[in-house]
Design an enzyme around this catalytic site. Sequence first.
Site, PDB file in Angstrom:
ATOM      1  N   VAL A  63      -2.547   5.934  -9.604  1.00 55.67           N
ATOM      2  CA  VAL A  63      -2.875   7.057  -8.718  1.00 55.67           C
ATOM      3  C   VAL A  63      -1.829   8.166  -8.739  1.00 55.67           C
ATOM      4  O   VAL A  63      -2.063   9.253  -8.204  1.00 55.67           O
ATOM      5  CB  VAL A  63      -3.086   6.588  -7.263  1.00 55.67           C
ATOM      6  CG1 VAL A  63      -4.278   5.649  -7.172  1.00 55.67           C
ATOM      7  CG2 VAL A  63      -1.824   5.945  -6.693  1.00 55.67           C
ATOM      8  N   ASN A  89      -4.483   2.823  -0.328  1.00 52.41           N
ATOM      9  CA  ASN A  89      -3.695   1.614  -0.080  1.00 52.41           C
ATOM     10  C   ASN A  89      -2.644   1.338  -1.149  1.00 52.41           C
ATOM     11  O   ASN A  89      -1.711   0.567  -0.914  1.00 52.41           O
ATOM     12  CB  ASN A  89      -4.648   0.413   0.024  1.00 52.41           C
ATOM     13  CG  ASN A  89      -3.927  -0.900   0.135  1.00 52.41           C
ATOM     14  OD1 ASN A  89      -3.355  -1.224   1.165  1.00 52.41           O
ATOM     15  ND2 ASN A  89      -3.944  -1.669  -0.952  1.00 52.41           N
ATOM     16  N   SER A 141       3.137   2.102   7.051  1.00 55.05           N
ATOM     17  CA  SER A 141       4.007   0.949   7.285  1.00 55.05           C
ATOM     18  C   SER A 141       4.753   1.113   8.594  1.00 55.05           C
ATOM     19  O   SER A 141       5.060   2.227   9.012  1.00 55.05           O
ATOM     20  CB  SER A 141       5.007   0.796   6.143  1.00 55.05           C
ATOM     21  OG  SER A 141       5.964  -0.212   6.449  1.00 55.05           O
ATOM     22  N   TYR A 156      10.925   3.843   0.111  1.00 53.44           N
ATOM     23  CA  TYR A 156       9.653   3.354   0.629  1.00 53.44           C
ATOM     24  C   TYR A 156       9.393   3.929   2.023  1.00 53.44           C
ATOM     25  O   TYR A 156       8.308   4.439   2.315  1.00 53.44           O
ATOM     26  CB  TYR A 156       9.676   1.827   0.666  1.00 53.44           C
ATOM     27  CG  TYR A 156       8.405   1.178   1.164  1.00 53.44           C
ATOM     28  CD1 TYR A 156       7.316   0.995   0.316  1.00 53.44           C
ATOM     29  CD2 TYR A 156       8.314   0.721   2.477  1.00 53.44           C
ATOM     30  CE1 TYR A 156       6.156   0.379   0.765  1.00 53.44           C
ATOM     31  CE2 TYR A 156       7.150   0.099   2.933  1.00 53.44           C
ATOM     32  CZ  TYR A 156       6.086  -0.069   2.074  1.00 53.44           C
ATOM     33  OH  TYR A 156       4.938  -0.673   2.530  1.00 53.44           O
TER      34      TYR A 156
END
Length: 250
Positions: A63, A89, A141, A156
């Site tokens: 992606v 996702n 998250s 992240y």
Amino acid sequence: MQFENKVVLVTGSGSGIGEATVLHFAKEGADVVIVDYNEGNARKVAEKVKEFGKRVLVIKTDVSKDVEARTAIEKTINEFGRLDVLVNNAGIAREGLLIDGTIMNHFDEVLSVNLRGAVLMTSLATPYLIKSKGAVVNTSSIVTKSLNSLRGFPCYGIAKAGLDHFTREAAYELAPSGVRVNAVSPGPVNTNMAINCNLDVDASKIAETTALKKCALPEEVANVIVFLASDKASSVTGSSYALDNGISLM
């Protein structure tokens, strides 16, 4: 079967949360598009989808790459003629710190998949979601709310924080067109993400840092994703639902 005659595309759906989400949507009557960089895993999930008697399309996709993302949307429309739900996702995690100079080693890679990939897929899907008055659900998250959940992975966390803001921006922009955009923010989940990303992470130790002393199951996260995409959440947009076993309380 609340998604009968609807088409749902889930990125990163060859395993873990994405796999559970695809199967839940299929169980609820949707035809599904499995988008994953690991074609072998994706095809295994596709065989499970067929048990529900639903149509399924597998598209090997990174992606973060414009051409591949565009191809995924084009193949979906060519195959089904519509798109009702997009679930962003796909995600990766890499270690990196300021103190040892490693933070930039994987910065671009992590943001390209976790943040840019979601923005890219949403941009490409928007014309079709407007036609169907559809929905977008982003997998964010709990790290954006609690440093306790995944220290040592700043890239992240940065990407997921950006994804939270994008969720709100997209929700505001697309609301007049009847498209809802929300996010789910899991804490520790029992998936193979650590293995896929070559991380030295002990899930049992992370579980001990939560208020409920456990990790969630992928199916539990999928339940929330499907709810947010459904008519049951018709008044919900721009939200981020925490599913963290209370780790953000610690």
